[in-house]
Design an enzyme around this catalytic site. Structure first.
Site, PDB file in Angstrom:
ATOM      1  N   ARG A  97      83.499  88.110 -99.480  1.00  0.00           N
ATOM      2  CA  ARG A  97      83.468  88.013 -98.013  1.00  0.00           C
ATOM      3  C   ARG A  97      83.953  89.330 -97.404  1.00  0.00           C
ATOM      4  O   ARG A  97      84.811  90.011 -97.975  1.00  0.00           O
ATOM      5  CB  ARG A  97      84.404  86.864 -97.605  1.00  0.00           C
ATOM      6  N   THR A 371      71.650  84.212 -92.569  1.00  0.00           N
ATOM      7  CA  THR A 371      72.307  83.874 -93.838  1.00  0.00           C
ATOM      8  C   THR A 371      71.232  83.414 -94.823  1.00  0.00           C
ATOM      9  O   THR A 371      70.109  83.095 -94.407  1.00  0.00           O
ATOM     10  CB  THR A 371      73.392  82.787 -93.647  1.00  0.00           C
ATOM     11  N   ASN A 391      75.762  87.399 -90.947  1.00  0.00           N
ATOM     12  CA  ASN A 391      76.045  86.559 -89.781  1.00  0.00           C
ATOM     13  C   ASN A 391      74.787  86.390 -88.927  1.00  0.00           C
ATOM     14  O   ASN A 391      73.840  85.793 -89.397  1.00  0.00           O
ATOM     15  CB  ASN A 391      77.242  87.052 -88.976  1.00  0.00           C
ATOM     16  N   GLU A 410      80.262  89.844 -88.781  1.00  0.00           N
ATOM     17  CA  GLU A 410      81.054  88.723 -89.300  1.00  0.00           C
ATOM     18  C   GLU A 410      82.421  88.629 -88.614  1.00  0.00           C
ATOM     19  O   GLU A 410      83.092  87.596 -88.725  1.00  0.00           O
ATOM     20  CB  GLU A 410      81.231  88.922 -90.803  1.00  0.00           C
ATOM     21  N   ASP A 413      83.188  85.569 -86.735  1.00  0.00           N
ATOM     22  CA  ASP A 413      83.623  84.324 -87.386  1.00  0.00           C
ATOM     23  C   ASP A 413      85.131  84.128 -87.306  1.00  0.00           C
ATOM     24  O   ASP A 413      85.642  83.059 -87.646  1.00  0.00           O
ATOM     25  CB  ASP A 413      83.176  84.296 -88.860  1.00  0.00           C
ATOM     26  N   SER A 442      84.683  80.991 -93.006  1.00  0.00           N
ATOM     27  CA  SER A 442      83.232  80.871 -93.176  1.00  0.00           C
ATOM     28  C   SER A 442      82.825  79.412 -93.322  1.00  0.00           C
ATOM     29  O   SER A 442      83.629  78.564 -93.708  1.00  0.00           O
ATOM     30  CB  SER A 442      82.823  81.643 -94.434  1.00  0.00           C
ATOM     31  N   SER A 443      81.565  79.141 -93.029  1.00  0.00           N
ATOM     32  CA  SER A 443      80.993  77.817 -93.316  1.00  0.00           C
ATOM     33  C   SER A 443      80.106  77.856 -94.552  1.00  0.00           C
ATOM     34  O   SER A 443      79.593  76.817 -94.973  1.00  0.00           O
ATOM     35  CB  SER A 443      80.156  77.327 -92.127  1.00  0.00           C
ATOM     36  N   GLY A 462      72.707  78.531 -92.033  1.00  0.00           N
ATOM     37  CA  GLY A 462      72.691  77.671 -90.847  1.00  0.00           C
ATOM     38  C   GLY A 462      73.999  77.626 -90.084  1.00  0.00           C
ATOM     39  O   GLY A 462      74.240  76.678 -89.336  1.00  0.00           O
ATOM     40  N   GLY A 463      74.880  78.644 -90.256  1.00  0.00           N
ATOM     41  CA  GLY A 463      76.120  78.686 -89.485  1.00  0.00           C
ATOM     42  C   GLY A 463      76.921  77.412 -89.703  1.00  0.00           C
ATOM     43  O   GLY A 463      77.016  76.894 -90.814  1.00  0.00           O
TER      44      GLY A 463
HETATM   45  N1  GLY Z   1      78.606  83.870 -90.916  1.00  0.00           N
HETATM   46  C1  GLY Z   1      78.511  82.485 -91.051  1.00  0.00           C
HETATM   47  C2  GLY Z   1      79.579  81.906 -91.872  1.00  0.00           C
HETATM   48  O1  GLY Z   1      80.100  82.572 -92.743  1.00  0.00           O
HETATM   49  O2  GLY Z   1      79.936  80.772 -91.664  1.00  0.00           O
END
Ligand code: GLY
Length: 560
Positions: A97, A371, A391, A410, A413, A442-443, A462-463
Site C-alpha cells: 500500500r 482499481t 484509487n 490514494e 483514502d 483501504s477497502s 469498486g471502492g
Molecule cells: N483506493 C480504494 C481503496 O483502497 O479502498
C-alpha cells in the site's frame, strides 16, 4: 466468461486415498487465471509456461495491467497480494500500500477555516502517496517467485512498446480525466495523442513507461525508487506542487502481515488485515449473519438482515480502522463471534435501524470500478489473490514527465477531516488521520474461501462497494454457487453513511423492494452496474478448476 478443466486425479491408489482423506492435498494439475484484461491474463499464462509459479505470474499480470489497464492500477499506485504457498500451506499478506510522504500533515487538505479544499486530495501530485506496487513486485519476485524480474516484466514492456488499444473501460477513465489533459501535458501526450479524447481502438504507446519498467526489471527496488527513475519522480512531483523527497522513495518498505482468518459455519475465510478494512468487515458481517438462521428466512428478510450487517460493519470501519503500525485496531474484538452476537441482537427483523440510531461519528458536510483484481491458482496449488489500485480512474491524473508513471490519489483514502466523507462517501475518524509514513485505510480485500467443497480465490475493484460485493459472493459460494454465479450475481450495498441501500437493477424483486421499503430502508438504484470481480475456484470433488471474470468487464477467465 468462464473456462473449466477437469483434473483426473492420479491413478495411484495411495494418492487417491490420501486425496479423499485430505481434500485439496493433491495439487490441481491445472492453472487458472482470472484478470481484468485478456493481455494481462496472457502475460500470466506465458510466465507459467516459462516455468514460473503463481507468484511470478502475479508479477507479470500486475505489470501488464499497469500498461493495458492504466486507469485502474499501475507503478504509481499500490495494492495487496494474498498468497497461499502450496508446499508449506502458509498464507501471507503482502502489503504494498502507498504511504504518506514525510512532509504530510493531518490538515494538509484543509483551508484556513478547517474545511476540505476541493480537489486537493484527489488531483495532482499532492494527492499521491509514495507508491508501493513496484516494491511489491520486486519483493514477490525475490521472496516467492522462481523467475527474474527481467523475465516476468517482459510482456508488460512489450505491451508498452507495441501499444494497447483503447477499450470502453479505458475510454470511461479518459472521459473522467479529460481536464488532466490540459493541466499535465505528459499525461495528455500519451493518452490523448491527437489532442482529443481518443476513439475506441486507438493504439496507446507508452515508451517512457517501457523504459521505467526496464529499469525496474534490471535494478529491482533500486531501479524504481532510486537512480534515474527515483530522481525523475521526485523532481517531477515537486515541480507540480508535490511534497515527495528522495528519502520518501528510498525508505518505502513492503510489509508482510498475517492475514485475518476465521471459521464461519463450515467455511474458512482468509482475507486482508488492516490497513485493509475488508477482511475484518467481511468476517464481522458473516459472524452477524451466521447466527441469524438465514436459510429459514424469506428472501426479503434475508436481504434486510444482510443490509443491517453491512450497516454495522461500516460503522465500525469508520470508527476503529486505520494503519495498524500507527493505531491500535481492536482486531480480536471485531472478529469475535460474541461481539457479532451483540450486534445481531440490535437488529430488528421488521425495521431498518436508522444509521443515526447507532453510536457513531457524523458527517460534517464516484465511486467505482477504478482499481483492479486478479486471481490465480497454479498447477501446484499456489494461489494469489491481488487487488491493486491508483484509487480514482487514472489516480491523480498526473503523469510524472519522462517516466510514464501516473501517480495515485490514494491520500484521499485517509480521513482528511473527521466526519468529512471522502471520494467514496466513506467516513473516518482519528484512526485514519494523515500522519507521515502512514498507510491510508483501504477497502481492497483479496480473499480466499475454503471448505470441504473446495477453494475460492476472489476480489474486485469498486471502492467502498468492494466489501459488500465480496460479502455477497462469499455468501453465494457458501450456498453452493460456482465461480460464474459469484461474478454474475446482482449486487446491493449499504455503508452506514449515506443511510441508503444502493442496488443494481435486478438485485431485488418488486416484492423485495416493497418489503424493504416497508421496513424503512431508503433504496437507490445504481445508475449502472458496478464492480469487476475475478474469481478462480477449485472443486475438490470434481477436481475441476474454474476461472470466471465479471460479465460487467471485458475479459475472460482462462484454465491451462
Ligand atoms: N483506493 C480504494 C481503496 O483502497 O479502498
Amino acid at each position: 466468461m468462464i473456462h473449466r478443466k477437469t483434473t483426473f486425479v492420479s491413478i495411484l491408489c495411495l494418492t487417491l486415498l490420501w486425496s479423499v482423506a485430505v481434500p485439496g492435498a493433491v495439487p490441481p494439475g491445472h492453472a487458472a487465471i482470472a484478470s481484468a484484461h485478456p493481455l494481462a491474463t496472457r502475460a500470466g499464462q506465458q510466465i507459467l509456461e516459462q516455468g514460473g509459479n503463481a507468484f511470478d505470474a502475479a508479477v507479470a499480470i500486475s505489470a501488464a495491467l499497469a500498461v493495458v489497464e492504466p486507469q485502474s492500477s499501475g507503478l504509481g499506485g499500490g495494492g495487496f497480494f494474498l498468497l497461499h504457498i502450496a508446499d508449506s500451506g502458509r498464507e501471507v499478506f503482502i502489503d504494498a500500500r502507498e504511504v504518506a510522504p514525510a512532509a504530510a500533515t493531518a490538515d494538509m487538505y484543509l483551508d484556513k477555516n478547517g474545511d476540505p479544499l476541493r480537489g486537493a486530495s484527489t488531483s495532482g501530485p499532492l494527492a499521491a502517496g509514495i507508491p508501493g506496487q513496484p516494491a511489491g513486485l520486486a519483493y514477490l519476485a525475490q521472496h516467492y517467485g522462481r523467475l527474474p524480474l527481467k523475465t516476468s516484466l517482459a510482456p508488460a514492456i512489450r505491451y508498452a512498446e507495441e501499444g494497447v488499444a483503447v477499450n470502453k473501460r479505458m475510454l470511461s477513465g479518459l472521459r473522467f480525466r479529460r481536464k488532466a489533459f490540459d493541466r499535465w501535458p505528459a499525461f495528455g501526450k500519451v493518452f490523448y495523442p491527437d489532442g482529443e479524447t481518443p476513439a475506441l481502438g486507438t493504439m496507446i504507446r507508452q515508451k517512457d513507461l517501457a523504459n521505467t519498467l526496464r529499469r525496474l526489471a534490471t535494478g529491482g527496488f533500486a531501479g524504481f525508487y532510486k537512480g534515474e527513475t527515483g530522481r525523475l519522480l521526485v523532481a517531477g512531483a515537486r515541480a507540480s506542487g508535490g511534497i515527495w523527497s528522495a528519502e520518501d522513495l528510498a525508505g518505502y518498505t513492503v510489509v508482510e502481515r498475517e492475514p485475518v482468518s476465521a471459521k464461519v459455519g463450515n467455511m474458512r475465510v482468509v482475507s486482508s488485515p488492516p490497513p485493509s478494512s475488508g477482511g475484518i468487515a467481511l468476517i464481522n458481517m458473516l459472524n452477524i449473519l451466521d447466527g441469524a438462521d438465514l436459510a429459514s428466512l424469506d428472501s426479503a428478510t434475508k436481504k434486510h438482515m444482510t443490509i443491517e450487517a453491512m450497516r454495522r460493519a461500516f460503522r465500525d470501519r469508520a470508527e476503529y480502522l486505520g494503519d495498524p503500525d500507527y493505531v491500535a485496531v481492536p482486531v480480536e474484538r471485531l472478529l469475535s463471534p460474541l461481539y457479532a452476537a451483540g450486534q445481531r441482537v440490535s437488529i430488528r427483523s421488521d425495521r431498518a435501524t436508522p444509521s443515526d440510531a447507532l453510536p457513531g461519528i457524523w458527517p460534517a458536510g464516484a465511486k467505482g470500478d477504478q482499481t483492479t483484481h486478479f486471481s490465480i491458482i497454479d498447477s501446484e496449488g499456489n494461489r494469489v489473490a491481488a487487488t491493486l489500485s491508483v484509487n480514482f480512474f487514472f489516480g491523480s491524473g498526473f503523469m510524472v514527465p519522462g517516466t510514464g508513471v501516473i501517480l495515485n490519489n490514494e491520500m484521499d483514502d485517509f480521513s482528511i477531516k473527521p466526519g468529512a466523507p471522502n471520494g467514496f462517501e466513506l467516513l473516518g475518524a482519528e484512526a485514519n488521520a494523515i500522519e507521515p509514513g502512514k498507510r491510508p485505510l483501504s477497502s481492497m480485500m483479496p480473499t480466499f474461501l475454503e471448505s470441504d467443497r473446495g477453494i475460492a480465490i476472489l476480489g474486485t475493484p469498486g471502492g467502498s462497494r468492494i466489501i459488500t460485493m465480496v460479502l455477497l459472493a462469499t455468501m453465494a459460494w457458501s450456498e453452493g454457487a460456482d465461480a460464474e454465479a459469484m461474478v454474475s450475481l446482482k449486487r446491493f450495498h449499504h455503508q452506514f453513511y449515506p443511510d441508503q441501500v444502493l442496488y443494481e437493477e435486478g438485485a431485488f424483486s418488486d416484492e423485495e423492494i416493497h418489503a424493504l421499503e416497508q421496513r424503512g430502508h431508503r433504496l437507490k438504484k445504481a445508475r449502472r452496474a458496478y464492480g469487476n470481480m475475478n474469481v478462480v475456484t477449485w472443486d475438490f470433488r470434481t477436481g475441476e478448476v474454474e476461472a470466471a471474470t465479471d460479465p460487467r468487464g471485458i475479459s475472460e477467465g482462462r484454465v491451462y
